[in-house]
Design a protein around this motif. Structure first.
Motif, PDB file in Angstrom:
ATOM      1  N   UNK A 139      24.834 -66.413  42.231  1.00  0.00           N
ATOM      2  CA  UNK A 139      23.450 -66.462  41.765  1.00  0.00           C
ATOM      3  C   UNK A 139      22.914 -67.885  41.641  1.00  0.00           C
ATOM      4  N   UNK A 194      32.364 -50.554  30.210  1.00  0.00           N
ATOM      5  CA  UNK A 194      31.986 -50.249  31.593  1.00  0.00           C
ATOM      6  C   UNK A 194      30.628 -50.846  31.921  1.00  0.00           C
ATOM      7  N   UNK A 195      30.399 -50.942  33.208  1.00  0.00           N
ATOM      8  CA  UNK A 195      29.185 -51.552  33.717  1.00  0.00           C
ATOM      9  C   UNK A 195      28.248 -50.432  34.174  1.00  0.00           C
ATOM     10  N   UNK A 196      27.154 -50.278  33.448  1.00  0.00           N
ATOM     11  CA  UNK A 196      26.222 -49.186  33.727  1.00  0.00           C
ATOM     12  C   UNK A 196      25.194 -49.611  34.780  1.00  0.00           C
ATOM     13  N   UNK A 198      22.405 -51.007  36.919  1.00  0.00           N
ATOM     14  CA  UNK A 198      21.504 -52.153  36.720  1.00  0.00           C
ATOM     15  C   UNK A 198      20.066 -51.700  36.460  1.00  0.00           C
ATOM     16  N   UNK A 199      19.401 -52.392  35.576  1.00  0.00           N
ATOM     17  CA  UNK A 199      18.002 -52.103  35.264  1.00  0.00           C
ATOM     18  C   UNK A 199      17.167 -53.202  35.903  1.00  0.00           C
ATOM     19  N   UNK A 200      16.533 -52.827  37.007  1.00  0.00           N
ATOM     20  CA  UNK A 200      15.837 -53.834  37.807  1.00  0.00           C
ATOM     21  C   UNK A 200      14.489 -54.172  37.210  1.00  0.00           C
ATOM     22  N   UNK A 201      14.205 -55.451  37.165  1.00  0.00           N
ATOM     23  CA  UNK A 201      12.909 -55.913  36.692  1.00  0.00           C
ATOM     24  C   UNK A 201      12.061 -56.302  37.908  1.00  0.00           C
ATOM     25  N   UNK A 215      27.939 -53.757  40.570  1.00  0.00           N
ATOM     26  CA  UNK A 215      28.051 -53.731  39.117  1.00  0.00           C
ATOM     27  C   UNK A 215      28.393 -52.336  38.593  1.00  0.00           C
TER      28      UNK A 215
ATOM     29  N   UNK B  93      24.004 -58.274  30.581  1.00  0.00           N
ATOM     30  CA  UNK B  93      23.677 -59.611  31.064  1.00  0.00           C
ATOM     31  C   UNK B  93      22.232 -59.595  31.527  1.00  0.00           C
ATOM     32  N   UNK B  95      19.434 -61.278  33.641  1.00  0.00           N
ATOM     33  CA  UNK B  95      19.324 -62.196  34.778  1.00  0.00           C
ATOM     34  C   UNK B  95      17.871 -62.556  35.039  1.00  0.00           C
ATOM     35  N   UNK B 187      16.646 -58.689  36.253  1.00  0.00           N
ATOM     36  CA  UNK B 187      16.845 -57.464  35.492  1.00  0.00           C
ATOM     37  C   UNK B 187      18.037 -57.601  34.579  1.00  0.00           C
ATOM     38  N   UNK B 188      18.563 -56.448  34.180  1.00  0.00           N
ATOM     39  CA  UNK B 188      19.687 -56.424  33.240  1.00  0.00           C
ATOM     40  C   UNK B 188      20.868 -55.704  33.871  1.00  0.00           C
ATOM     41  N   UNK B 189      22.052 -56.286  33.730  1.00  0.00           N
ATOM     42  CA  UNK B 189      23.299 -55.628  34.097  1.00  0.00           C
ATOM     43  C   UNK B 189      23.923 -55.116  32.800  1.00  0.00           C
ATOM     44  N   UNK B 190      23.794 -53.808  32.531  1.00  0.00           N
ATOM     45  CA  UNK B 190      24.214 -53.281  31.219  1.00  0.00           C
ATOM     46  C   UNK B 190      25.727 -53.166  31.089  1.00  0.00           C
ATOM     47  N   UNK B 191      26.207 -53.422  29.896  1.00  0.00           N
ATOM     48  CA  UNK B 191      27.604 -53.188  29.518  1.00  0.00           C
ATOM     49  C   UNK B 191      27.627 -52.119  28.428  1.00  0.00           C
TER      50      UNK B 191
END
Lengths: 221, 221
Positions: A139, A194-196, A198-201, A215, B93, B95, B187-191
Motif C-alpha cells: 500500500x 478472523x478477517x471479515x 472488507x467494507x469499501x469506502x 483479506x 484496519x 485504510x 475502506x475498512x478491513x474488519x477484524x
C-alpha cells in the motif's frame, strides 16, 4: 538467525505459576508480536500507574510504536521511564470436569524495558513503512506518503526485546484422575481472530489490491 | 439502572488525544468488559512496573479476577497497590488515502483503582459461579464444583468501575479534503473474534450442551 532464547530469565521474567507454560524463545516472542495489532503499555508518572493501548509492530529485535508528538504516552516514554508491554491472544476456553481445572488457551508476551525515540529520519521513515507493510503489504506505493509536516509531527519509538517472557497454553483440558468418571462434555471452545468482508469506502482504480482481495476469511494467527 | 457516566473524568481518565473518541458511559464500559475474556493489569512492585494478563469478568460495577493464593499478581494486588486495568478489542484496519490518516477501529477500556479481596465465602462462590456462567452458561450444574480445598486455594479479587474511561473508533477512513482525488482503495478491513468449531475431548452423556452447540460461528462482540 537460529532460534535462541531472548535472554536468561530475569527476576521479572521468571515465571513461577505453571512454569511449564513459560517460553523464552525468540521465535515465540516474534510470532506473538507479529500476530498483534495492539499492545498495552504500563508505565508510571506522577499521577500513578497507567496502562495504555497503542498500535505496535516489530522489526528485528524491537517492538515499535508511534503517535503524535503531543501524546502523553510518547512524551513520558521518551523520558526513558521503565515500561512493561503486554500482548495477549486468547485462543479458547478449556472446559474440564471440575470447575477448578477449567482454563483458557492463550499466547501472551510481556516485555520489560525502556522505549527509545527513533530520531534518525531514514530509520523513522523505514519504521513507518514497515508498519504499513504489516497492515497492507504494497500500500505504500498507492497512497500519499507522509509529507514533511506530518512526518515531523509523528514520533516513532521502540523497545528492545531483551527482557521478555512468553506464556502459552494449548490443548485439551487436564482433569484430576478421580474426576474422569464425571459425565460431562469436555474439550475446547476455540476463539479465533478472523478477517471479515472488507467494507469499501472508495474502489480506487483498476483491480482491488491483493491485501483487500485476500483479506476475507483469512485467519490472523 | 439508567445509563450514566462512570464518574466525571479524573486527571487520569480525561482523554486529550482525539477527545471525541472518549466515552464515559457505564453501558460502554460494561460492554467492553463483557466482550473480553482477559484483561491486562499494570502495577508496581520493588522490581518495577509490571503488566500481567489474566482472565476477567464483570458483575455490576466491579471487574473480577481470580487465581491461586500463591500467585504474585494476586498477592501484590491484595496489598492495595494502585492498579490500572486495560482491555482492548481491535475491530479493523482503516485504510485512508494518506499514510497519516490510516487508523484502526477499536474499543478500549482503562480502569484505575485498587483491587480488594472477596473474602466472604458466599460472595466468593457467587463470583466464581458468575465467571463460569460467562464462559459456559449452565455448566455449573454439570461439573464438579470446587471442593473446600480448591475453594480455599483460590483468591477472588475485584476492582470498582469508579475511575474508568473508554475510547472507541468506528467507521470509514476520514481523509483530508486535498487528498480526495488520490486513486486508491479506501475502506475498512474488519477484524472479528469468532468462535470456531468446538474440539471435543469427551462427549458427555445425552445431548451436547447448548453452550457447545451454539458456539461455532457465533461472533463474540
Amino acid at each position: 538467525m537460529t532460534d535462541t532464547a531472548v535472554a536468561p530469565p530475569s527476576a521479572r521474567t521468571r515465571i513461577r505459576r505453571i512454569a511449564e507454560n513459560a517460553d523464552y524463545q525468540r521465535s515465540t516472542l516474534h510470532a506473538i508480536i507479529d500476530a498483534a495489532y495492539v499492545c498495552h503499555i504500563a508505565f508510571v508518572d506522577d499521577k500513578g500507574t497507567h496502562n495504555i493501548p497503542t498500535a505496535c509492530w516489530r522489526e528485528g529485535e524491537h517492538l515499535y510504536i508511534h503517535g503524535s508528538n503531543g501524546g502523553r504516552l510518547l512524551k513520558l516514554l521518551a523520558g526513558g521511564t521503565q515500561a512493561c508491554v503486554a500482548i495477549t491472544h486468547v485462543d479458547g476456553l478449556v472446559l474440564a470436569r471440575s470447575a477448578f481445572n477449567h482454563s483458557m488457551n492463550y499466547r501472551s508476551a510481556v516485555i520489560y524495558g525502556s522505549f527509545e525515540r527513533v530520531t534518525e529520519d531514514a530509520a523513522k521513515r523505514a519504521a513507518l513503512d514497515a508498519f504499513m507493510d504489516k497492515l497492507a503489504p504494497g500500500r505504500n506505493a498507492e497512497i500519499r506518503r507522509g509529507n514533511d509536516k506530518e512526518f515531523a509531527a509523528t514520533t516513532v519509538m521502540r523497545i528492545a526485546l531483551d527482557e521478555a517472557v512468553c506464556k502459552l497454553r494449548s490443548g485439551p483440558p487436564i482433569d484430576d484422575a478421580e474426576d474422569m468418571g464425571i459425565p460431562v462434555w469436555t474439550g475446547v471452545l476455540p476463539l479465533v481472530q478472523t478477517q471479515a468482508a472488507p467494507v469499501e469506502d472508495a474502489p480506487g482504480p483498476g483491480d482491488v489490491p491483493a491485501y483487500v482481495r485476500q483479506w476475507q476469511g483469512s485467519v490472523t494467527v
